[in-house]
Design an enzyme around this catalytic site. Structure first.
Site, PDB file in Angstrom:
ATOM      1  N   HIS A  50     -86.758 -17.022  27.586  1.00  0.00           N
ATOM      2  CA  HIS A  50     -87.616 -17.981  26.885  1.00  0.00           C
ATOM      3  C   HIS A  50     -87.281 -19.383  27.377  1.00  0.00           C
ATOM      4  CE1 HIS A  50     -89.454 -15.444  23.786  1.00  0.00           C
ATOM      5  NE2 HIS A  50     -88.307 -14.774  23.778  1.00  0.00           N
ATOM      6  N   CYS A  99     -90.503 -11.744  27.229  1.00  0.00           N
ATOM      7  CA  CYS A  99     -89.855 -11.033  26.133  1.00  0.00           C
ATOM      8  C   CYS A  99     -90.733  -9.893  25.617  1.00  0.00           C
ATOM      9  CB  CYS A  99     -89.425 -12.004  25.045  1.00  0.00           C
ATOM     10  SG  CYS A  99     -88.167 -11.313  23.947  1.00  0.00           S
TER      11      CYS A  99
END
Length: 189
Positions: free
Chosen positions: A169, A65
């Site tokens: 994630h 991310c």
């Protein structure tokens, strides 16, 4: 950062947090985690000289991310969401920040990887995306290899040699990912 805790339980894996360049000496991998303030955290990395240690690290580098965004060429923020900054230049990508936050759980499909990340080829698992950034190949460079797609078929991960950046994630909470990368999914009894 709790998404990395499963790594502590794997045999043969030692997880440590780097705060200065010497902390990366001898590391097999470097993982740049997600960030709520990507540009500010990138400035902190530079102030600590961790940017040089990361870009010169000879082993695999993984960005998740915000870590993916840092690995690119530039952060572009015309909306006042996070800030503008040059990236680390390890992936030929540009991230533009949008005011709306993308938040979704998704199916993940790894494909097209080589080198240190080849073991992930064909792994299909679950994860989630939570981000303001929208990332695309830099128009002035050869595009990186697309390495990960979400359930909608959108590219959310790219590889260039030893460097892999993903918007997913929860990867280290997935047994299929742990098995592919470490040959184990849980600690021995």
């Amino acid at each position: 950062l709790d998404e990395f805790q499963p790594l502590r339980q794997l045999p043969g894996v030692r997880l440590s947090w780097a705060r200065e360049p010497r902390d990366l000496a001898g590391a097999d991998w470097v993982i740049l985690p997600g960030s709520k303030s990507t540009a500010a955290d990138l400035a902190w990395l530079r102030a600590q000289r961790l940017d040089v240690a990361i870009t010169s690290h000879p082993g695999p580098v993984l960005g998740i991310c915000g870590g993916l965004q840092m690995l690119g060429e530039a952060l572009v923020d015309t909306q006042g969401v996070d800030g503008n900054a040059p990236g680390l230049g390890l992936l030929p990508l540009v991230t533009a920040f949008a005011p709306d936050k993308l938040l979704q759980t998704t199916t993940l499909q790894f494909d097209g990887l080589d080198g240190p990340w080849a073991a992930l080829n064909g792994v299909r698992t679950q994860g989630y995306e939570i981000r303001h950034g929208r990332t695309a190949p830099h128009p002035s460079f050869e595009p990186p290899r697309v390495a990960l797609h979400n359930g909608a078929g959108q590219a959310i991960g790219w590889q260039a040699g030893r460097v892999l950046g993903v918007y997913a994630h929860g990867l280290f909470e997935q047994p299929a990912v742990l098995q592919a990368l470490f040959g184990a999914t849980t600690p021995p009894l």
